[in-house]
Write a protein that holds these residues in place. Sequence first.
Motif, mmCIF file in Angstrom:
data_model
loop_
_atom_site.group_PDB
_atom_site.id
_atom_site.type_symbol
_atom_site.label_atom_id
_atom_site.label_comp_id
_atom_site.label_asym_id
_atom_site.label_seq_id
_atom_site.Cartn_x
_atom_site.Cartn_y
_atom_site.Cartn_z
ATOM 1 N N ALA A 148 51.574 13.374 12.172
ATOM 2 C CA ALA A 148 52.917 12.827 11.988
ATOM 3 C C ALA A 148 52.901 11.624 11.052
ATOM 4 O O ALA A 148 53.727 11.518 10.137
ATOM 5 C CB ALA A 148 53.510 12.446 13.344
ATOM 6 N N MET A 149 51.962 10.706 11.252
ATOM 7 C CA MET A 149 51.901 9.512 10.420
ATOM 8 C C MET A 149 51.548 9.857 8.985
ATOM 9 O O MET A 149 52.091 9.278 8.029
ATOM 10 C CB MET A 149 50.876 8.521 10.995
ATOM 11 N N LYS A 150 50.649 10.822 8.793
ATOM 12 C CA LYS A 150 50.248 11.221 7.446
ATOM 13 C C LYS A 150 51.415 11.831 6.689
ATOM 14 O O LYS A 150 51.680 11.491 5.533
ATOM 15 C CB LYS A 150 49.086 12.214 7.520
ATOM 16 N N GLN A 151 52.141 12.746 7.354
ATOM 17 C CA GLN A 151 53.242 13.415 6.669
ATOM 18 C C GLN A 151 54.421 12.471 6.463
ATOM 19 O O GLN A 151 55.110 12.551 5.446
ATOM 20 C CB GLN A 151 53.666 14.647 7.471
ATOM 21 N N TYR A 152 54.623 11.565 7.397
ATOM 22 C CA TYR A 152 55.728 10.625 7.231
ATOM 23 C C TYR A 152 55.455 9.676 6.070
ATOM 24 O O TYR A 152 56.347 9.378 5.266
ATOM 25 C CB TYR A 152 55.941 9.832 8.522
ATOM 26 N N ALA A 153 54.201 9.211 5.975
ATOM 27 C CA ALA A 153 53.834 8.330 4.862
ATOM 28 C C ALA A 153 54.016 9.044 3.532
ATOM 29 O O ALA A 153 54.468 8.455 2.545
ATOM 30 C CB ALA A 153 52.386 7.862 5.026
ATOM 31 N N SER A 154 53.677 10.342 3.513
ATOM 32 C CA SER A 154 53.837 11.119 2.284
ATOM 33 C C SER A 154 55.303 11.270 1.907
ATOM 34 O O SER A 154 55.679 11.145 0.735
ATOM 35 C CB SER A 154 53.191 12.498 2.462
ATOM 36 N N SER A 155 56.150 11.530 2.901
ATOM 37 C CA SER A 155 57.581 11.702 2.616
ATOM 38 C C SER A 155 58.223 10.393 2.174
ATOM 39 O O SER A 155 59.126 10.378 1.331
ATOM 40 C CB SER A 155 58.301 12.251 3.851
ATOM 41 N N ILE A 156 57.740 9.257 2.717
ATOM 42 C CA ILE A 156 58.265 7.956 2.306
ATOM 43 C C ILE A 156 57.986 7.726 0.830
ATOM 44 O O ILE A 156 58.832 7.259 0.068
ATOM 45 C CB ILE A 156 57.630 6.831 3.153
ATOM 46 N N LYS A 157 56.768 8.060 0.439
ATOM 47 C CA LYS A 157 56.356 7.837 -0.947
ATOM 48 C C LYS A 157 57.199 8.669 -1.902
ATOM 49 O O LYS A 157 57.528 8.244 -3.013
ATOM 50 C CB LYS A 157 54.877 8.196 -1.091
ATOM 51 N N LYS A 158 57.582 9.870 -1.459
ATOM 52 C CA LYS A 158 58.363 10.754 -2.322
ATOM 53 C C LYS A 158 59.845 10.418 -2.330
ATOM 54 O O LYS A 158 60.571 10.829 -3.241
ATOM 55 C CB LYS A 158 58.193 12.212 -1.863
ATOM 56 N N GLY A 159 60.304 9.685 -1.306
ATOM 57 C CA GLY A 159 61.737 9.443 -1.138
ATOM 58 C C GLY A 159 62.416 8.906 -2.379
ATOM 59 O O GLY A 159 63.420 9.458 -2.844
ATOM 60 N N LYS A 160 61.876 7.822 -2.942
ATOM 61 C CA LYS A 160 62.499 7.219 -4.120
ATOM 62 C C LYS A 160 62.393 8.141 -5.326
ATOM 63 O O LYS A 160 63.318 8.235 -6.138
ATOM 64 C CB LYS A 160 61.850 5.872 -4.421
ATOM 65 N N GLU A 161 61.258 8.834 -5.450
ATOM 66 C CA GLU A 161 61.078 9.754 -6.576
ATOM 67 C C GLU A 161 62.139 10.849 -6.562
ATOM 68 O O GLU A 161 62.625 11.268 -7.620
ATOM 69 C CB GLU A 161 59.683 10.373 -6.523
ATOM 70 N N ILE A 162 62.501 11.307 -5.365
ATOM 71 C CA ILE A 162 63.483 12.395 -5.258
ATOM 72 C C ILE A 162 64.855 11.918 -5.712
ATOM 73 O O ILE A 162 65.547 12.611 -6.470
ATOM 74 C CB ILE A 162 63.525 12.921 -3.805
ATOM 75 N N ILE A 163 65.270 10.734 -5.263
ATOM 76 C CA ILE A 163 66.561 10.203 -5.701
ATOM 77 C C ILE A 163 66.564 9.991 -7.209
ATOM 78 O O ILE A 163 67.539 10.319 -7.903
ATOM 79 C CB ILE A 163 66.870 8.882 -4.961
ATOM 80 N N GLU A 164 65.472 9.439 -7.741
ATOM 81 C CA GLU A 164 65.380 9.231 -9.187
ATOM 82 C C GLU A 164 65.449 10.567 -9.934
ATOM 83 O O GLU A 164 66.039 10.656 -11.012
ATOM 84 C CB GLU A 164 64.073 8.500 -9.534
#
Length: 678
Positions: A148-164
């Motif tokens: 859970a922590m690994k995948q959540y950290a990965s999704s956080i990192k992608k969050g801004k990239e997706i909006i951009e």
Amino acid sequence: MVQKYQSPVRVYKHPFELVMAAYERRFPTCHLIPMFVASDVVDEETSEDGSTNRIERRCALDVDAPRLLKRIAGVDYVYFIQKNTLNRKERTLHIESHNETFSNRVIIHETCCYSVHPENEDWTCFEQTASLDIKSFFGFESTVEKIAMKQYASSIKKGKEIIEYYLKELEDEGITHVPRWTPSSLSLPLPRPTSLSSPPVLPKLILAGTPEDKLDADYIKRYLGDLTPLQESCLIRLRKWLQETHKGKIPKDEHILRFLRARDFNMDKAREILCQSLTWRKQHQVDYLLETWSSPQVLQDYYTGGWHHHDRDGRPLYILRLGQMDTKGLVRALGEESLLRHVRNTTSNVRPVSVWITVDLEGLNMRHLWRPGVKALLRIIEVVEANYPETLGRLLILRAPRVFPVLWTLVSPFIDENTRKKFLIYAGNDYQGPGGLVDYIDKEIIPDFLGGECMCEVPEGGLVPKSMYRTAEELENEDVRLWTETIYQSASIFKGAPHELLIEIIDASSVITWDFDVCKGDVVFNIYHSKRAPQAPRKDPLGAHGITSPGGNNVQLIDKSWTLGQDYSMVESPLTCKEGESVQGSHITRWPGFYILQWKFHNMPACSATNLPRVDDVLATLQVSSHKCKVMYYTEVLGSEDFRGSMTSLESSHSGFSQLSAATTSSNQSQSSSMISR
């Protein structure tokens, strides 16, 4: 154990309405998030004027977990409920989500918020918090937590990239502006193309306009380095905790980050050693020392250490010619406390960057293993390790002689494992070849005594003349002077020998205020009242306990013939104070007479929370008693008209209290209040 996450403030340099248009393109699914399989709208509601829209979605996630774990769990997808509240009038989007699958075993809760930047209305801020609590999961709790922590950290990192990504997609379609909501609008107007303007540059990287400043993600990356999302979260949460518990200036972000790195970003451990360090800074008045301390001439002449240029990455380089230093002579001429003060002054001037240290051991021999000298060296290492963690980039030990393993055996247990990994040890002239000095330092600045051509201003050392030696009595008096150059007094407490302080009160309803630090051991703090004055104080000589440590006294006032409840009474419940705690408080007196403040020994002295041994533990035979506690204290009596609450009264007493950053517990009784800072 509940895992928590707090994001920094992420800034999109685009208006809120445009960011919302990009956000909506993530649904019903997003190819940039492979695990986000689908989402269905469960419920939707819009206010009459169209300013507020609430939408609830059920989202399916294909979690990247071992197939065996999925079979045991009996599911292919994990479902989440997401509730979004868009307020077009206030220009905010609040997102709340929680897991539907396994909700009786695992509790996942996340909140996010998009809002307008407080200093630029054409920019948008994003913040995110989350918590994970695994109650039980078929015996795979630890595995599930890591996934859970690994995948959540990965999704956080992608969050801004997706909006951009979607902002760029809108721009490619010619959509660069979305009008703001107005009362006449019944729904969000269709976007219309317009030219893209460049917003003004913000003068600050730390956002203001809120009760506490919030860290910007760009600021963290630019000034603190690349941190993972979870490391960013630890920094922000510890910083926020300091802001909530500390009235006044908090440590710099770089300083907080040092302590987190030193404990591998374990929040609880980092917080504990940081608070211990803040206590130490207060006890030793480090900030005042920086302004007033000047090194004695003997240190300037015979202390063989100093700054010398920088390494290839621009980090300051410190040279210590330990083999040429007359450790015994310096200790005999100055005393241990002066050496410690010199090191504190040198180390405190170090900016929050990594430092390179080169230690030249040429000349090291058995005379350097003189026990008081080794004890002083160990105390220096302990002070630096405890209060200036993660300031060492690399330490090169050059020309290590045969006697070095003996010294290393004594010293290495006091050095943190992460710090020991930064040590490079060279015997003989090995440092002159490949992998030696030239790999880290430009050839032009290698000191002449190490085979280079650069003149080094570090003193060459030599033997301190015996004429400069001081007697044991002079050294003790000097150490006492250094300890007592403060408004605080120092007291020693032993088993069966508490330290007591007499305060005579003429006017009832006066206020007794106190501030003390427990420097060693655990103590019990009591306050007593007596109508008659005690006998002349009995001073317990330190020598009776085999102690010669400076700066401590022990006074006993309560006669052994006195009976509690008849000759004197307890006006406060006993307060147990642990080693390293800072205690501030006040007591409003009910009657005139004599009040006795007592610090009493409590059990065995507490060990430091760190895994490293203490100098006093290892060198217990060096004049250290296992039944001794030490406190530094300050008291003041205020008139009732000057008293405005316990902490306010302390602040008004002009006693220089520093409002220590620490965990706080309160003991509120009818006539007093105390604050303990851990």
